[in-house]
Design an enzyme around this catalytic site. Structure first.
Site, short mmCIF file in Angstrom:
data_model
loop_
_atom_site.label_atom_id
_atom_site.label_comp_id
_atom_site.label_asym_id
_atom_site.label_seq_id
_atom_site.Cartn_x
_atom_site.Cartn_y
_atom_site.Cartn_z
N ILE A 33 0.84 -1.21 0.00
CA ILE A 33 0.00 0.00 0.00
C ILE A 33 0.88 1.26 0.00
O ILE A 33 0.64 2.21 -0.77
CB ILE A 33 -0.95 0.00 1.22
N TYR A 88 -3.09 -9.20 15.81
CA TYR A 88 -2.83 -8.15 14.83
C TYR A 88 -3.84 -7.00 15.01
O TYR A 88 -3.46 -5.83 15.12
CB TYR A 88 -2.91 -8.73 13.41
N LYS A 92 -2.99 -3.11 16.18
CA LYS A 92 -3.29 -1.93 15.35
C LYS A 92 -4.20 -0.97 16.12
O LYS A 92 -4.11 0.25 15.97
CB LYS A 92 -3.97 -2.35 14.03
N1 LIG Z 1 -3.28 -5.09 3.07
C1 LIG Z 1 -4.44 -4.89 3.66
O1 LIG Z 1 -5.47 -5.43 3.25
C2 LIG Z 1 -4.55 -3.96 4.84
C3 LIG Z 1 -5.82 -3.79 5.43
C4 LIG Z 1 -5.95 -2.94 6.50
C5 LIG Z 1 -4.85 -2.23 6.97
N2 LIG Z 1 -3.64 -2.42 6.40
C6 LIG Z 1 -2.52 -1.64 6.93
O2 LIG Z 1 -1.87 -1.01 5.84
C7 LIG Z 1 -0.48 -0.87 6.11
C8 LIG Z 1 0.33 -1.39 4.94
O3 LIG Z 1 0.09 -2.79 4.77
P1 LIG Z 1 0.53 -3.59 3.46
O4 LIG Z 1 -0.56 -4.53 3.14
O5 LIG Z 1 1.02 -2.65 2.43
O6 LIG Z 1 1.73 -4.47 4.04
P2 LIG Z 1 3.22 -4.67 3.50
O7 LIG Z 1 3.81 -5.77 4.31
O8 LIG Z 1 3.22 -4.81 2.01
O9 LIG Z 1 3.89 -3.28 3.85
C9 LIG Z 1 4.38 -2.97 5.14
C10 LIG Z 1 5.73 -2.31 4.95
O10 LIG Z 1 6.24 -1.96 6.25
C11 LIG Z 1 7.60 -2.34 6.31
N3 LIG Z 1 7.92 -2.59 7.71
C12 LIG Z 1 7.46 -3.58 8.51
N4 LIG Z 1 8.00 -3.50 9.73
C13 LIG Z 1 8.83 -2.43 9.71
C14 LIG Z 1 9.68 -1.82 10.67
N5 LIG Z 1 9.81 -2.34 11.90
N6 LIG Z 1 10.38 -0.72 10.32
C15 LIG Z 1 10.28 -0.20 9.08
N7 LIG Z 1 9.49 -0.74 8.12
C16 LIG Z 1 8.78 -1.84 8.43
C17 LIG Z 1 7.72 -3.58 5.45
O11 LIG Z 1 9.04 -3.83 4.99
C18 LIG Z 1 6.77 -3.23 4.30
O12 LIG Z 1 7.44 -2.56 3.26
C19 LIG Z 1 -0.23 -1.59 7.43
O13 LIG Z 1 -0.17 -0.63 8.44
C20 LIG Z 1 -1.46 -2.48 7.60
O14 LIG Z 1 -1.74 -2.72 8.96
C21 LIG Z 1 -3.45 -3.28 5.35
#
Ligand SMILES: NC(=O)c1ccc[n+]([C@@H]2O[C@H](COP(=O)([O-])OP(=O)(O)OC[C@H]3O[C@@H](n4cnc5c(N)ncnc54)[C@H](O)[C@@H]3O)[C@@H](O)[C@H]2O)c1
Length: 306
Positions: free
Chosen positions: A13, A141, A145
């Site tokens: 995202i 999780y 959050k």
């Molecule tokens: N994918 C979904 O359907 C969804 C739904 C609701 C909320 N979210 C939220 O959206 C956000 C992005 O999720 P996503 O699906 O893109 O996941 P993703 O795993 O693709 O992206 C998360 C990014 O955060 C980085 N990251 C993780 N831990 C880290 C740390 N300690 N320090 C620095 N960087 C770190 C990872 O390397 C990755 O690039 C998250 O906060 C997630 O909770 C996602």
């Protein structure tokens, strides 16, 4: 133009948000430790720091770059992994968020936009959840959050750090890895393209609100200018069963593959959909993608990578 720091900007995202910000002329700084993200996702026009949000070095980056806004996307998003190892995602998602908020406050960042999730509601039991519904996560999780949300609100109450909390539904689209929330779509697509029958855990009647990643990126962009101390659902309001999702993907890929069924997974909610009316009103945001349009665009990107 404003300078915006995007944590998790090498992930699914976050990288789409970064692309949109750069397209609109923002200066963008990305912080990501690449635990699940990839350097190849990071837009070449963004300044990139490979830094962990838990590390004290975060302070130096924020001080040096002095962003006006932080869009906090970095998190561990494996729902099943959170059940097995609650400490790992609890640490990144709560203490990591706290470390960033603390640094944002100390370095006079103006606004903090936090990526939250529909997982904070737990099982909506057939309702379309509004922001006033009770919070009741059923996975570690979701709990971690929600803890992040509480810290975000406290930093406003105590220090007037402006915020918007965006609770995303199940996000899907290009660059999504098959491990996180909403990962069912890349798993189904990747398998079904190779003529492998997908596995459905449970009856298939469980439902999700699938939102295309471009719509989520747009909501973040609008929140930079418009959102003020709000918690907003970013979803479509439409619940789609996993059974129907499987049929849609069969149709889009021109397949007729049956699914295999296995027992349901712990921590998986049965039904969730998010009412988007408040975000529509407060941000003037609306979804631009139906599920079929978003799936077709995702499939086209997978095709172009073959
Ligand atoms: N994918 C979904 O359907 C969804 C739904 C609701 C909320 N979210 C939220 O959206 C956000 C992005 O999720 P996503 O699906 O893109 O996941 P993703 O795993 O693709 O992206 C998360 C990014 O955060 C980085 N990251 C993780 N831990 C880290 C740390 N300690 N320090 C620095 N960087 C770190 C990872 O390397 C990755 O690039 C998250 O906060 C997630 O909770 C996602």
């Amino acid at each position: 133009m404003l300078k915006v720091l995007v944590t998790g900007g090498a992930g699914f995202i976050g990288s789409h948000i970064v692309d949109l910000l750069i397209q609109k002329g923002y200066e963008v700084v990305v912080v990501d430790n690449l635990v699940t993200g990839s350097k190849s996702n990071v837009n070449a026009h963004a300044v990139f720091y490979e830094v962990d949000i838990l590390h004290p070095q975060i302070d130096e980056v924020i001080k040096k770059e002095a962003p006006e806004v932080i869009l906090h996307q970095a998190a561990l998003v494996f729902v099943q992994q959170s059940i097995k190892d609650p400490l790992a995602d609890g640490t990144v998602n709560t203490i990591g968020t706290l470390n960033l908020l603390r640094s944002a406050h100390l370095n006079n960042v103006g606004r903090f936009i936090y990526a939250s999730t529909c997982a904070v509601y737990g099982d909506a039991q057939g309702r379309v959840a509004t922001e006033d519904d009770p919070v009741s996560p059923i996975s570690f999780y979701g709990a971690s959050k929600y803890m992040g949300e509480m810290y975000v609100r406290l930093f406003y109450d105590l220090y007037k750090l402006d915020y918007t909390i965006l609770r995303y539904a199940n996000v899907y689209g290009p660059r999504q890895q098959p491990h996180g929330e909403g990962g069912v779509i890349p798993i189904f697509m990747q398998n079904m393209k190779k003529e492998i029958s997908p596995t459905i855990f449970g009856t298939g009647l469980q439902s999700r609100d699938f939102i295309y990643v471009q719509d989520v990126a747009t909501a973040n962009l609008l929140a930079i200018a418009k959102g003020k101390q709000q918690t907003l659902n970013i979803g479509t309001g439409v619940a789609t069963s996993i059974y129907d999702l499987h049929q849609h993907i069969n149709e889009i890929l021109g397949r007729n593959l049956p699914a295999q069924y296995k027992p349901e997974l712990m921590g998986d909610v049965k039904h969730i959909a998010l009412n988007p009316e408040r975000a529509q009103k407060e941000l003037n945001w609306k979804t631009g993608y139906s599920l079929k349009k978003g799936l077709a665009e995702t499939a086209a990107v997978y095709d172009s990578m073959d």
